[in-house]
Write a protein that holds these residues in place. Structure first.
Motif, PDB file in Angstrom:
ATOM      1  N   PHE A  67       0.915  -0.915  -0.042  1.00  0.00           N
ATOM      2  CA  PHE A  67      -0.216  -0.071  -0.116  1.00  0.00           C
ATOM      3  C   PHE A  67       0.721   1.432   0.041  1.00  0.00           C
ATOM      4  O   PHE A  67       0.546   2.059  -0.553  1.00  0.00           O
ATOM      5  CB  PHE A  67      -0.920  -0.021   1.155  1.00  0.00           C
ATOM      6  CG  PHE A  67      -2.113  -0.946   1.298  1.00  0.00           C
ATOM      7  CD1 PHE A  67      -2.975  -1.372   0.180  1.00  0.00           C
ATOM      8  CD2 PHE A  67      -1.912  -2.023   1.892  1.00  0.00           C
ATOM      9  CE1 PHE A  67      -4.016  -1.938   0.014  1.00  0.00           C
ATOM     10  CE2 PHE A  67      -2.909  -3.126   1.999  1.00  0.00           C
ATOM     11  CZ  PHE A  67      -3.782  -2.828   0.938  1.00  0.00           C
ATOM     12  N   ILE A  68       1.891   1.210   0.787  1.00  0.00           N
ATOM     13  CA  ILE A  68       3.019   2.433   0.980  1.00  0.00           C
ATOM     14  C   ILE A  68       4.298   1.686   1.210  1.00  0.00           C
ATOM     15  O   ILE A  68       4.416   0.595   1.774  1.00  0.00           O
ATOM     16  CB  ILE A  68       2.310   3.281   1.967  1.00  0.00           C
ATOM     17  CG1 ILE A  68       2.985   4.647   2.031  1.00  0.00           C
ATOM     18  CG2 ILE A  68       2.333   2.686   3.246  1.00  0.00           C
ATOM     19  CD1 ILE A  68       2.251   5.566   2.958  1.00  0.00           C
ATOM     20  N   GLY A  69       5.168   2.463   0.810  1.00  0.00           N
ATOM     21  CA  GLY A  69       6.650   1.835   0.731  1.00  0.00           C
ATOM     22  C   GLY A  69       7.155   1.853   2.402  1.00  0.00           C
ATOM     23  O   GLY A  69       6.579   2.049   3.368  1.00  0.00           O
ATOM     24  N   ASP A  70       8.492   1.268   2.426  1.00  0.00           N
ATOM     25  CA  ASP A  70       8.870   0.975   3.646  1.00  0.00           C
ATOM     26  C   ASP A  70       8.115  -0.118   4.472  1.00  0.00           C
ATOM     27  O   ASP A  70       8.458  -0.334   5.801  1.00  0.00           O
ATOM     28  CB  ASP A  70       9.439   2.272   4.528  1.00  0.00           C
ATOM     29  CG  ASP A  70      10.096   2.997   3.581  1.00  0.00           C
ATOM     30  OD1 ASP A  70      10.902   2.557   2.854  1.00  0.00           O
ATOM     31  OD2 ASP A  70      10.097   4.331   3.804  1.00  0.00           O
ATOM     32  N   ASN A  71       7.197  -0.971   3.871  1.00  0.00           N
ATOM     33  CA  ASN A  71       6.349  -1.685   4.925  1.00  0.00           C
ATOM     34  C   ASN A  71       5.756  -1.162   6.053  1.00  0.00           C
ATOM     35  O   ASN A  71       5.592  -1.780   7.021  1.00  0.00           O
ATOM     36  CB  ASN A  71       7.380  -2.994   5.361  1.00  0.00           C
ATOM     37  CG  ASN A  71       7.761  -4.045   4.341  1.00  0.00           C
ATOM     38  OD1 ASN A  71       6.967  -4.239   3.521  1.00  0.00           O
ATOM     39  ND2 ASN A  71       9.201  -4.128   4.250  1.00  0.00           N
ATOM     40  N   LYS A  72       5.496   0.125   5.934  1.00  0.00           N
ATOM     41  CA  LYS A  72       4.534   0.822   6.825  1.00  0.00           C
ATOM     42  C   LYS A  72       3.340   0.230   7.207  1.00  0.00           C
ATOM     43  O   LYS A  72       2.873  -0.084   6.081  1.00  0.00           O
ATOM     44  CB  LYS A  72       4.849   2.254   6.467  1.00  0.00           C
ATOM     45  CG  LYS A  72       6.028   3.152   6.523  1.00  0.00           C
ATOM     46  CD  LYS A  72       5.782   4.484   6.349  1.00  0.00           C
ATOM     47  CE  LYS A  72       7.143   5.145   6.280  1.00  0.00           C
ATOM     48  NZ  LYS A  72       7.217   6.704   5.858  1.00  0.00           N
ATOM     49  N   ILE A  73       3.022   0.075   8.093  1.00  0.00           N
ATOM     50  CA  ILE A  73       1.653  -0.126   8.633  1.00  0.00           C
ATOM     51  C   ILE A  73       0.582   0.968   8.622  1.00  0.00           C
ATOM     52  O   ILE A  73       0.823   2.142   9.031  1.00  0.00           O
ATOM     53  CB  ILE A  73       1.464  -0.733   9.963  1.00  0.00           C
ATOM     54  CG1 ILE A  73       2.459  -1.928  10.393  1.00  0.00           C
ATOM     55  CG2 ILE A  73       0.004  -1.002  10.460  1.00  0.00           C
ATOM     56  CD1 ILE A  73       2.644  -2.566  11.673  1.00  0.00           C
ATOM     57  N   MET A  74      -0.521   0.817   7.783  1.00  0.00           N
ATOM     58  CA  MET A  74      -1.467   1.785   7.655  1.00  0.00           C
ATOM     59  C   MET A  74      -2.556   1.409   8.501  1.00  0.00           C
ATOM     60  O   MET A  74      -3.051   0.412   8.439  1.00  0.00           O
ATOM     61  CB  MET A  74      -1.744   1.952   5.913  1.00  0.00           C
ATOM     62  CG  MET A  74      -0.791   2.546   5.267  1.00  0.00           C
ATOM     63  SD  MET A  74      -1.487   2.828   3.481  1.00  0.00           S
ATOM     64  CE  MET A  74      -2.579   4.238   3.826  1.00  0.00           C
ATOM     65  N   PRO A  75      -3.123   2.266   9.400  1.00  0.00           N
ATOM     66  CA  PRO A  75      -4.489   2.076  10.027  1.00  0.00           C
ATOM     67  C   PRO A  75      -5.630   1.811   9.279  1.00  0.00           C
ATOM     68  O   PRO A  75      -5.625   1.957   8.099  1.00  0.00           O
ATOM     69  CB  PRO A  75      -4.537   3.277  10.723  1.00  0.00           C
ATOM     70  CG  PRO A  75      -3.257   4.351  10.441  1.00  0.00           C
ATOM     71  CD  PRO A  75      -2.779   3.712   9.591  1.00  0.00           C
ATOM     72  N   ASP A  76      -6.497   0.739   9.591  1.00  0.00           N
ATOM     73  CA  ASP A  76      -7.432   0.302   8.856  1.00  0.00           C
ATOM     74  C   ASP A  76      -8.320   1.573   8.166  1.00  0.00           C
ATOM     75  O   ASP A  76      -9.090   1.467   7.054  1.00  0.00           O
ATOM     76  CB  ASP A  76      -8.384  -0.625   9.607  1.00  0.00           C
ATOM     77  CG  ASP A  76      -7.912  -1.913   9.926  1.00  0.00           C
ATOM     78  OD1 ASP A  76      -7.052  -2.244   9.169  1.00  0.00           O
ATOM     79  OD2 ASP A  76      -8.297  -2.481  10.707  1.00  0.00           O
TER      80      ASP A  76
END
Length: 170
Positions: A67-76
């Motif tokens: 979804f986004i770079g650097d394997n960052k966790i995005m909130p639901d």
């Protein structure tokens, strides 16, 4: 949420759900266990694979949509609107992320390889909701955004595949 998308594990509920998955799969006669490289997918099926004396094969390209770079966790609350946008505009991606089209091409190629390599085997694949929906939706348009949004975690779906996967244009 600790870690990043790749390393975060299961919640307590997820650990309990993994035991339920193991109970459901234990008598299915599964020959091969394959997983996404993400820790939460591995943990979900590694216990049942080990208890049956089977190797767990990890395939990098079964990973979640980036979804986004650097394997960052995005909130639901940020992921769900993004997923809706990606389903309506399959070429859309955030900087450092991948589009629906690119992800679907990646995962369908892996599914085709699994089908070819393990023909005649019962295979359990531990992956992610969006990835699973893309694999299933490639040949059957009923597996779409509404389907994905109505799944729960974890879900188990049985696919029986004869011959090659064919794309049905939506």
């Amino acid at each position: 949420m600790e870690g990043n998308e790749r390393t975060r594990g299961l919640t307590l509920k997820g650990e309990s759900d993994a035991q339920i998955v193991a109970q459901i799969l234990k008598d299915e006669g599964i020959d091969t266990f394959i997983s996404s490289p993400y820790r939460r997918a591995i943990v979900t099926i590694e216990g049942i694979a080990q208890s049956l004396g089977k190797e767990l094969i990890v395939i990098e390209d079964l990973k979640e949509v980036i979804f986004i770079g650097d394997n960052k966790i995005m909130p639901d609350k940020e992921v769900y609107p993004l997923v809706k946008k990606m389903f309506s505009d399959p070429e859309y991606s955030l900087p450092g992320g991948e589009s629906f089209t690119n992800c679907q091409n990646r995962v369908v190629t892996i599914l085709e390889n699994i089908i070819s390599e393990y023909e005649g085997h019962k295979v359990a694949i531990g992956t992610h909701g969006a990835v699973m929906t893309m694999m299933m939706g490639y040949s059957d348009p009923q597996f779409d955004l509404d389907f994905l949004l109505n799944t729960s975690k974890p879900d188990i779906y049985k696919m029986e595949i004869e011959g090659e996967i064919e794309c049905i244009n939506m």
